[in-house]
Design a protein around this motif. Structure first.
Motif, PDB file in Angstrom:
ATOM      1  N   UNK A   1       0.807  -1.286   0.076  1.00 50.11           N
ATOM      2  CA  UNK A   1      -0.037   0.031   0.087  1.00 50.11           C
ATOM      3  C   UNK A   1       0.940   1.216  -0.055  1.00 50.11           C
ATOM      4  N   UNK A   2       0.317   2.300  -0.948  1.00 55.67           N
ATOM      5  CA  UNK A   2       0.941   3.500  -0.597  1.00 55.67           C
ATOM      6  C   UNK A   2      -0.118   4.613  -0.591  1.00 55.67           C
ATOM      7  N   UNK A   3      -0.139   5.142   0.400  1.00 55.34           N
ATOM      8  CA  UNK A   3      -1.496   6.252   0.679  1.00 55.34           C
ATOM      9  C   UNK A   3      -1.063   7.737   0.246  1.00 55.34           C
ATOM     10  N   UNK A   4      -2.171   8.313  -0.176  1.00 56.19           N
ATOM     11  CA  UNK A   4      -2.043   9.705  -0.416  1.00 56.19           C
ATOM     12  C   UNK A   4      -2.218  10.379   0.941  1.00 56.19           C
ATOM     13  N   UNK A   5      -1.188  10.895   1.575  1.00 55.19           N
ATOM     14  CA  UNK A   5      -1.558  11.588   3.104  1.00 55.19           C
ATOM     15  C   UNK A   5      -1.032  10.353   3.853  1.00 55.19           C
TER      16      UNK A   5
ATOM     17  N   UNK B   1      -0.683   4.445  11.416  1.00 51.43           N
ATOM     18  CA  UNK B   1      -0.049   3.331  10.563  1.00 51.43           C
ATOM     19  C   UNK B   1       1.161   3.923   9.801  1.00 51.43           C
ATOM     20  N   UNK B   2       1.728   4.805  10.562  1.00 53.13           N
ATOM     21  CA  UNK B   2       2.914   5.359   9.786  1.00 53.13           C
ATOM     22  C   UNK B   2       4.016   4.549   9.568  1.00 53.13           C
ATOM     23  N   UNK B   3       4.079   3.875  10.495  1.00 52.12           N
ATOM     24  CA  UNK B   3       5.406   2.831  10.471  1.00 52.12           C
ATOM     25  C   UNK B   3       5.108   1.476   9.228  1.00 52.12           C
ATOM     26  N   UNK B   4       3.766   1.287   8.964  1.00 50.27           N
ATOM     27  CA  UNK B   4       3.573   0.282   8.178  1.00 50.27           C
ATOM     28  C   UNK B   4       2.775   0.171   6.925  1.00 50.27           C
ATOM     29  N   UNK B   5       2.508   1.551   6.589  1.00 49.71           N
ATOM     30  CA  UNK B   5       1.735   2.269   5.367  1.00 49.71           C
ATOM     31  C   UNK B   5       2.791   3.261   4.686  1.00 49.71           C
ATOM     32  N   UNK B   6       3.411   3.132   3.392  1.00 47.91           N
ATOM     33  CA  UNK B   6       4.256   4.206   3.014  1.00 47.91           C
ATOM     34  C   UNK B   6       3.050   5.263   2.593  1.00 47.91           C
TER      35      UNK B   6
ATOM     36  N   UNK C   1       5.031   2.913  -4.870  1.00 47.46           N
ATOM     37  CA  UNK C   1       4.268   1.654  -4.905  1.00 47.46           C
ATOM     38  C   UNK C   1       5.097   0.464  -5.423  1.00 47.46           C
ATOM     39  N   UNK C   2       5.701   0.735  -6.602  1.00 45.14           N
ATOM     40  CA  UNK C   2       6.572  -0.265  -7.205  1.00 45.14           C
ATOM     41  C   UNK C   2       7.741  -0.605  -6.322  1.00 45.14           C
ATOM     42  N   UNK C   3       8.534   0.278  -5.584  1.00 41.76           N
ATOM     43  CA  UNK C   3       9.515   0.043  -4.432  1.00 41.76           C
ATOM     44  C   UNK C   3       8.644  -0.984  -3.394  1.00 41.76           C
ATOM     45  N   UNK C   4       7.598  -0.501  -2.994  1.00 46.84           N
ATOM     46  CA  UNK C   4       7.026  -1.349  -1.807  1.00 46.84           C
ATOM     47  C   UNK C   4       6.780  -2.788  -2.510  1.00 46.84           C
TER      48      UNK C   4
ATOM     49  N   UNK D   1       8.292   4.086   3.547  1.00 53.59           N
ATOM     50  CA  UNK D   1       8.739   5.138   3.801  1.00 53.59           C
ATOM     51  C   UNK D   1       7.760   6.216   3.493  1.00 53.59           C
ATOM     52  N   UNK D   2       7.906   7.482   4.074  1.00 53.04           N
ATOM     53  CA  UNK D   2       7.025   8.827   3.473  1.00 53.04           C
ATOM     54  C   UNK D   2       7.592   9.882   2.860  1.00 53.04           C
ATOM     55  N   UNK D   3       7.008  10.476   1.983  1.00 51.54           N
ATOM     56  CA  UNK D   3       7.503  11.574   1.217  1.00 51.54           C
ATOM     57  C   UNK D   3       6.576  12.721   1.336  1.00 51.54           C
TER      58      UNK D   3
END
Length: 352
Positions: free
Chosen positions: A155-159, A164-169, A318-321, A328-330
């Motif tokens: 998963x990669x989230x918009x925001x 779940x900051x440590x589990x979801x990019x 997401x391709x990295x995950x 990680x977060x950007x």
């Protein structure tokens, strides 16, 4: 010549390509899957053989061989009507669709705002039908989140996803800084009784934009008045209702920072109907700049939400995950865009 469709002739296979190119089956497979350790000469020979034979990959066979579906879900956790009402979602969807197309990946649109929709979504995504999920507008406490994390769905989230900051990019705009810049502009323009219509407080964007509003007031020694803070849900209806409430609770307000352009757009006619001139009596600043802001009457000052960059970064991350890299977060910077609802202060003027 490539085999014409519908002629009854056998469809070319990967072994036909290998024979035509004069290389092994394994070499053709490595070229088709973008693997390394293939010489430039072999790659060229395989591509020329594909053109001559008319070979096209069988997506179902490739899925069985690689364990990948080649599909990515764009998952919106808001009610369906917001997909069409809020321009942010359509802008983000368009950007994601292009970024996935550039990578030869298929987009699947899913909406999960009701219990039934969530249950169907969990079953589908947990079943391995997609390689990953682009999660849009996640709400803390949504049971969907825990199910997807437990199923180890990439998963990669918009925001940022609260809890779940440590589990979801995630890829996010700098919402807090953007909110602060909007309110600091209003303060520089002489406003002192600044109200806000917030986003939902179970979303990171809603929380952070409110925090930016509060940061600016505190930094300039202005009080944070509860009567000047009303919560919305990003949509127009909530923006209109919030503006009416603010006029009742804080009739002396001289500015409004709305956490979305849609809510700001709905606030403008409420102010007009109440006899308040914008920007003469009340300045208004929104947040998004997704296209709606410039079309309003008067055109809306707002914080630009860089959705084009966010959509590209979400797909890249997401391709990295999916490849197994650590979540990680950007954070992407925002910019303030000034228009007629709150123009720049006159040069040399001082706040009242």
């Amino acid at each position: 010549m490539p085999t014409p469709p519908g002629t009854g002739r056998k469809r070319p296979t990967i072994r036909d390509v290998a024979r035509e190119a004069g290389v092994s089956y394994a070499t053709v497979s490595r070229v088709l899957n973008g693997r390394e350790w293939v010489s430039p000469e072999a790659v060229r020979a395989v591509r020329e053989a594909i053109a001559r034979t008319g070979y096209t990959a069988n997506p179902h066979a490739r899925s069985l061989a690689t364990g990948k579906s080649g599909s990515i879900a764009f998952l919106l956790t808001e009610p369906q009507h917001l997909l069409f009402e809020d321009p942010n979602f359509s802008v983000l969807l368009r950007g994601v669709a292009q970024a996935l197309s550039d990578r030869s990946l298929t987009l699947i649109l899913m909406i999960a705002s009701t219990p039934d929709e969530r249950n169907r979504t969990i079953a589908y995504l947990s079943g391995g039908h997609v390689d990953g999920v682009l999660l849009v507008s996640p709400h803390s406490g949504d049971p969907l989140l825990s199910h997807l994390v437990q199923a180890e769905v990439p998963i990669v989230a918009c925001g940022r996803v609260l809890g779940y900051e440590q589990q979801i990019s995630s890829v996010m705009a700098d919402d807090r800084s953007g909110g602060r810049s909007a309110v600091e502009h209003l303060i520089a323009a002489g406003c002192r009784r600044i109200a806000t219509i917030t986003g939902p407080q179970d979303t990171a964007g809603g929380v952070d934009r409110l925090q930016g509003y509060q940061d600016a007031l505190l930094a300039h020694g202005l009080p944070i008045e509860p009567s000047r803070i009303v919560h919305g849900d990003w949509g127009r209806a909530s923006g209109a209702a919030a503006m009416r409430t603010l006029l009742e609770q804080a009739p002396d307000l001289d500015a409004v920072f709305a956490a979305s352009d849609a809510m700001a757009a709905a606030a403008l006619p409420v102010l007009r109907d109440a006899g308040r001139r914008v920007p003469g009596d009340v300045r208004v600043v929104g947040f998004d700049d997704s296209g709606l802001a410039a079309t309003l009457d008067p055109p809306l000052s707002t914080v630009r939400h860089p959705l084009d960059r966010i959509s590209e970064e979400m797909v890249r991350l997401l391709t990295d995950v999916i490849a197994g890299r650590t979540p990680l977060s950007i954070t992407v910077p925002t910019t303030l865009v000034l228009r007629e609802t709150s123009p720049a202060p006159l040069s040399g003027s001082s706040p009242a």
